[in-house]
Design a protein around this motif. Structure first.
Motif, mmCIF file in Angstrom:
data_model
loop_
_atom_site.group_PDB
_atom_site.id
_atom_site.type_symbol
_atom_site.label_atom_id
_atom_site.label_comp_id
_atom_site.label_asym_id
_atom_site.label_seq_id
_atom_site.Cartn_x
_atom_site.Cartn_y
_atom_site.Cartn_z
ATOM 1 N N GLN A 90 -9.488 -15.091 4.501
ATOM 2 C CA GLN A 90 -9.532 -14.028 3.507
ATOM 3 C C GLN A 90 -8.230 -13.964 2.733
ATOM 4 O O GLN A 90 -7.189 -14.442 3.198
ATOM 5 N N SER A 105 -15.434 -9.085 -7.019
ATOM 6 C CA SER A 105 -15.527 -9.864 -5.784
ATOM 7 C C SER A 105 -16.893 -10.533 -5.682
ATOM 8 O O SER A 105 -17.915 -9.894 -5.869
ATOM 9 N N ARG A 106 -16.897 -11.820 -5.344
ATOM 10 C CA ARG A 106 -18.159 -12.539 -5.172
ATOM 11 C C ARG A 106 -18.784 -12.246 -3.822
ATOM 12 O O ARG A 106 -20.002 -12.374 -3.651
ATOM 13 N N VAL A 127 -10.498 -10.650 -8.230
ATOM 14 C CA VAL A 127 -10.734 -9.268 -7.811
ATOM 15 C C VAL A 127 -9.677 -8.374 -8.419
ATOM 16 O O VAL A 127 -8.485 -8.691 -8.398
ATOM 17 N N TYR A 134 -5.748 -8.785 -1.872
ATOM 18 C CA TYR A 134 -5.574 -8.321 -3.244
ATOM 19 C C TYR A 134 -4.914 -6.947 -3.206
ATOM 20 O O TYR A 134 -5.127 -6.157 -2.269
ATOM 21 N N ASN A 172 -17.037 -0.967 -1.986
ATOM 22 C CA ASN A 172 -16.014 -1.480 -2.887
ATOM 23 C C ASN A 172 -15.089 -0.392 -3.405
ATOM 24 O O ASN A 172 -14.356 -0.593 -4.377
ATOM 25 N N VAL A 197 -10.514 -9.936 1.009
ATOM 26 C CA VAL A 197 -11.725 -10.539 0.476
ATOM 27 C C VAL A 197 -11.859 -11.962 0.999
ATOM 28 O O VAL A 197 -10.907 -12.738 0.910
ATOM 29 N N ILE A 239 -16.407 -7.270 0.643
ATOM 30 C CA ILE A 239 -15.014 -7.052 1.020
ATOM 31 C C ILE A 239 -14.945 -6.702 2.500
ATOM 32 O O ILE A 239 -15.651 -5.812 2.968
#
Length: 121
Positions: free
Chosen positions: A107, A27-28, A2, A110, A76, A99, A31
């Motif tokens: 989580q 990000s997969r 990320v 970032y 995002n 994330v 968030i």
């Protein structure tokens, strides 16, 4: 991985306004929360404002009524509108995103690269 890209910041006189923006990419998973922290020279990094998922917000007491955090519809991006700025708001401001490592799991934090905000008296 990320990435958080910040924009805004700069030099402003006391009583003025600035707007900080942060955009997350890579990000997969959705968030969980985004927010802003700041760190002044010789001081610890502190939470300024954060917004969680559906819109629950929290502010540091020192910025309540002056700063407003908002999150984009895509969840995002996060902005921080700073009004009635004071010299004591001078710091490096960092964007933060929480994330999930896996959906519903722990989580990871970032951080953006930081942007300088300087308020002159």
């Amino acid at each position: 991985q990320v990435q958080l890209v910040e924009s805004g910041g700069g030099l402003v006189q006391a009583g003025g306004s600035l707007r900080l923006s942060c955009a997350a990419s890579g990000s997969r998973f959705s968030i969980n929360a985004m927010g802003w922290f700041r760190q002044a020279p010789g001081q610890q990094r502190e939470l300024v404002a954060a917004i969680v998922g559906g819109g629950i917000v929290t502010y540091a007491d020192s910025v309540k009524g002056r700063f407003t955090i908002s999150r984009g519809s895509a969840k995002n991006t996060v902005d921080l509108q700073m009004n009635s700025l004071k010299p004591e708001d001078t710091a490096v401001y960092y964007c933060n995103a929480k994330v999930p490592v896996v959906p519903g799991g722990s989580q990871y934090d970032y951080w953006g690269q930081g942007t300088q905000v300087t308020v002159s008296s």
